[in-house]
Write a protein that holds these residues in place. Sequence first.
Motif, PDB file in Angstrom:
ATOM      1  N   SER A  35       0.891  -1.075  -0.018  1.00  0.00           N
ATOM      2  CA  SER A  35      -0.108   0.000   0.000  1.00  0.00           C
ATOM      3  C   SER A  35       0.866   1.269  -0.111  1.00  0.00           C
ATOM      4  N   LYS A  36       2.257   0.909   0.402  1.00  0.00           N
ATOM      5  CA  LYS A  36       2.959   2.376   0.101  1.00  0.00           C
ATOM      6  C   LYS A  36       3.651   2.630  -0.881  1.00  0.00           C
ATOM      7  N   GLU A  37       3.451   1.745  -2.057  1.00  0.00           N
ATOM      8  CA  GLU A  37       3.909   1.852  -3.402  1.00  0.00           C
ATOM      9  C   GLU A  37       3.960   3.310  -3.944  1.00  0.00           C
ATOM     10  N   ASP A  38       2.824   3.997  -3.743  1.00  0.00           N
ATOM     11  CA  ASP A  38       2.547   5.405  -4.246  1.00  0.00           C
ATOM     12  C   ASP A  38       3.482   6.532  -3.561  1.00  0.00           C
ATOM     13  N   SER A  39       3.795   6.071  -2.010  1.00  0.00           N
ATOM     14  CA  SER A  39       4.465   7.269  -1.502  1.00  0.00           C
ATOM     15  C   SER A  39       5.963   6.991  -1.409  1.00  0.00           C
ATOM     16  N   ILE A  40       6.551   6.065  -2.268  1.00  0.00           N
ATOM     17  CA  ILE A  40       7.997   5.842  -2.501  1.00  0.00           C
ATOM     18  C   ILE A  40       8.587   7.101  -3.042  1.00  0.00           C
ATOM     19  N   HIS A  41       9.814   7.680  -2.354  1.00  0.00           N
ATOM     20  CA  HIS A  41      10.127   9.025  -2.530  1.00  0.00           C
ATOM     21  C   HIS A  41      11.617   8.881  -3.235  1.00  0.00           C
ATOM     22  N   ILE A  42      12.041   9.763  -4.193  1.00  0.00           N
ATOM     23  CA  ILE A  42      13.018   9.492  -4.821  1.00  0.00           C
ATOM     24  C   ILE A  42      14.252   9.891  -4.078  1.00  0.00           C
ATOM     25  N   THR A  43      15.356   9.138  -3.794  1.00  0.00           N
ATOM     26  CA  THR A  43      16.509   9.472  -3.047  1.00  0.00           C
ATOM     27  C   THR A  43      17.660   9.948  -3.899  1.00  0.00           C
ATOM     28  N   ALA A  44      18.427  11.015  -3.445  1.00  0.00           N
ATOM     29  CA  ALA A  44      19.657  11.455  -4.528  1.00  0.00           C
ATOM     30  C   ALA A  44      20.460  10.197  -4.647  1.00  0.00           C
ATOM     31  N   PRO A  45      21.046   9.924  -5.749  1.00  0.00           N
ATOM     32  CA  PRO A  45      21.853   8.988  -6.273  1.00  0.00           C
ATOM     33  C   PRO A  45      23.099   8.453  -5.159  1.00  0.00           C
ATOM     34  N   GLN A  46      23.742   9.496  -4.735  1.00  0.00           N
ATOM     35  CA  GLN A  46      24.781   9.273  -3.803  1.00  0.00           C
ATOM     36  C   GLN A  46      24.564   8.719  -2.593  1.00  0.00           C
ATOM     37  N   GLU A  47      23.077   8.724  -2.168  1.00  0.00           N
ATOM     38  CA  GLU A  47      22.913   8.191  -0.801  1.00  0.00           C
ATOM     39  C   GLU A  47      22.466   6.766  -1.070  1.00  0.00           C
ATOM     40  N   ILE A  48      22.400   5.895  -2.058  1.00  0.00           N
ATOM     41  CA  ILE A  48      21.947   4.881  -2.325  1.00  0.00           C
ATOM     42  C   ILE A  48      22.652   3.867  -2.980  1.00  0.00           C
ATOM     43  N   ASN A  49      24.012   3.690  -2.696  1.00  0.00           N
ATOM     44  CA  ASN A  49      25.113   2.835  -3.154  1.00  0.00           C
ATOM     45  C   ASN A  49      25.189   1.412  -2.608  1.00  0.00           C
ATOM     46  N   LYS A  50      24.649   1.118  -1.574  1.00  0.00           N
ATOM     47  CA  LYS A  50      24.555  -0.087  -0.694  1.00  0.00           C
ATOM     48  C   LYS A  50      23.265  -0.446  -0.864  1.00  0.00           C
ATOM     49  N   ILE A  51      22.959  -1.991  -0.780  1.00  0.00           N
ATOM     50  CA  ILE A  51      21.988  -2.773  -0.663  1.00  0.00           C
ATOM     51  C   ILE A  51      20.838  -2.200   0.474  1.00  0.00           C
ATOM     52  N   GLU A  52      21.429  -2.119   1.578  1.00  0.00           N
ATOM     53  CA  GLU A  52      20.617  -1.706   2.848  1.00  0.00           C
ATOM     54  C   GLU A  52      20.011  -0.383   2.607  1.00  0.00           C
ATOM     55  N   ASN A  53      20.613   0.514   2.084  1.00  0.00           N
ATOM     56  CA  ASN A  53      19.950   1.779   1.678  1.00  0.00           C
ATOM     57  C   ASN A  53      18.929   1.809   0.529  1.00  0.00           C
ATOM     58  N   LEU A  54      19.058   0.845  -0.371  1.00  0.00           N
ATOM     59  CA  LEU A  54      18.104   0.769  -1.785  1.00  0.00           C
ATOM     60  C   LEU A  54      16.955  -0.027  -1.362  1.00  0.00           C
ATOM     61  N   LEU A  55      17.091  -1.103  -0.733  1.00  0.00           N
ATOM     62  CA  LEU A  55      15.904  -2.172  -0.754  1.00  0.00           C
ATOM     63  C   LEU A  55      14.532  -1.583   0.077  1.00  0.00           C
ATOM     64  N   PRO A  56      15.066  -0.730   1.292  1.00  0.00           N
ATOM     65  CA  PRO A  56      13.710  -0.550   1.898  1.00  0.00           C
ATOM     66  C   PRO A  56      13.007   0.595   0.881  1.00  0.00           C
ATOM     67  N   GLN A  57      13.441   1.295   0.137  1.00  0.00           N
ATOM     68  CA  GLN A  57      12.974   2.123  -0.577  1.00  0.00           C
ATOM     69  C   GLN A  57      12.043   1.683  -1.829  1.00  0.00           C
ATOM     70  N   LEU A  58      12.254   0.396  -2.177  1.00  0.00           N
ATOM     71  CA  LEU A  58      11.838   0.011  -3.644  1.00  0.00           C
ATOM     72  C   LEU A  58      10.235  -0.755  -3.324  1.00  0.00           C
ATOM     73  N   PRO A  59       9.257  -0.316  -3.942  1.00  0.00           N
ATOM     74  CA  PRO A  59       8.059  -0.873  -3.929  1.00  0.00           C
ATOM     75  C   PRO A  59       8.236  -2.490  -4.077  1.00  0.00           C
ATOM     76  N   LEU A  60       7.334  -3.230  -3.508  1.00  0.00           N
ATOM     77  CA  LEU A  60       7.076  -4.702  -3.694  1.00  0.00           C
ATOM     78  C   LEU A  60       6.267  -4.980  -4.886  1.00  0.00           C
ATOM     79  N   LEU A  61       6.714  -5.465  -5.915  1.00  0.00           N
ATOM     80  CA  LEU A  61       5.976  -5.683  -7.094  1.00  0.00           C
ATOM     81  C   LEU A  61       4.878  -6.970  -7.134  1.00  0.00           C
ATOM     82  N   LYS A  62       4.069  -6.882  -7.821  1.00  0.00           N
ATOM     83  CA  LYS A  62       2.810  -7.978  -7.631  1.00  0.00           C
ATOM     84  C   LYS A  62       2.764  -8.720  -8.715  1.00  0.00           C
ATOM     85  N   PHE A  63       2.379  -9.981  -8.389  1.00  0.00           N
ATOM     86  CA  PHE A  63       2.246 -10.867  -9.560  1.00  0.00           C
ATOM     87  C   PHE A  63       0.784 -11.263  -9.744  1.00  0.00           C
TER      88      PHE A  63
END
Length: 224
Positions: A35-63
Amino acid sequence: MKKLPVVIILFLLIGLISCTTNHDPVNSPASADTSKEDSIHITAPQEINKIENLLPQLPLLKFPLLLDVEELKSKKIIPLTFDKNLEWFAQSSEFPEETKIAAVGKFYLDLKVIAVVFLVTSPGESERPDDQQLILAIVNTETGAVNSRTVATANAEDYGRTIMKTPEEGKSFMQFESEDITITFREFGIVDEKFIPDKSEIKTFAGNQKGADAAELAIKKWMK
């Protein structure tokens, strides 16, 4: 006594600020909230060069999941710093220096293995627009092992997309147009963190309206 309401308001403001600066933990299949997919915010590129920073911000895709360039590039995306995020792709992947990379979404294979969808845009030649493709990368979050493949394209010469029926299996097509229309149909599975081809078939259609109609019908039947 008149200062008391002011002090109370200041304490309330400090409490609100401290709540909004907490970082979310890495999502897991049990706790992911689509339900949070539409509220995902864009983070500046230099802040997300590690997996622990990227994954929490990505929406979970549906099947069932349709991996299509035009479909997914209209969603909210997270731009990545190109030269620091190549670890997200297989070492065999090569991109021009001007390439732009953005993360689109994720889905889980198990508690430690996650599949991440990336939108990759590379500069085209002067006579044609940029080349765009979706790359699906399978990442083991414990070992760092990565396996990836192109699952959709959109440029002046070819077009293709993939439908994932489940997180473990999908089918795709790739259409190339010259004098004729050539389409490659593929089925594949994901086993032990790798893409395993299951079935492949190539069909050629005439490069006219009749051939285009026949190709479109063949694609619709294949992708059902």
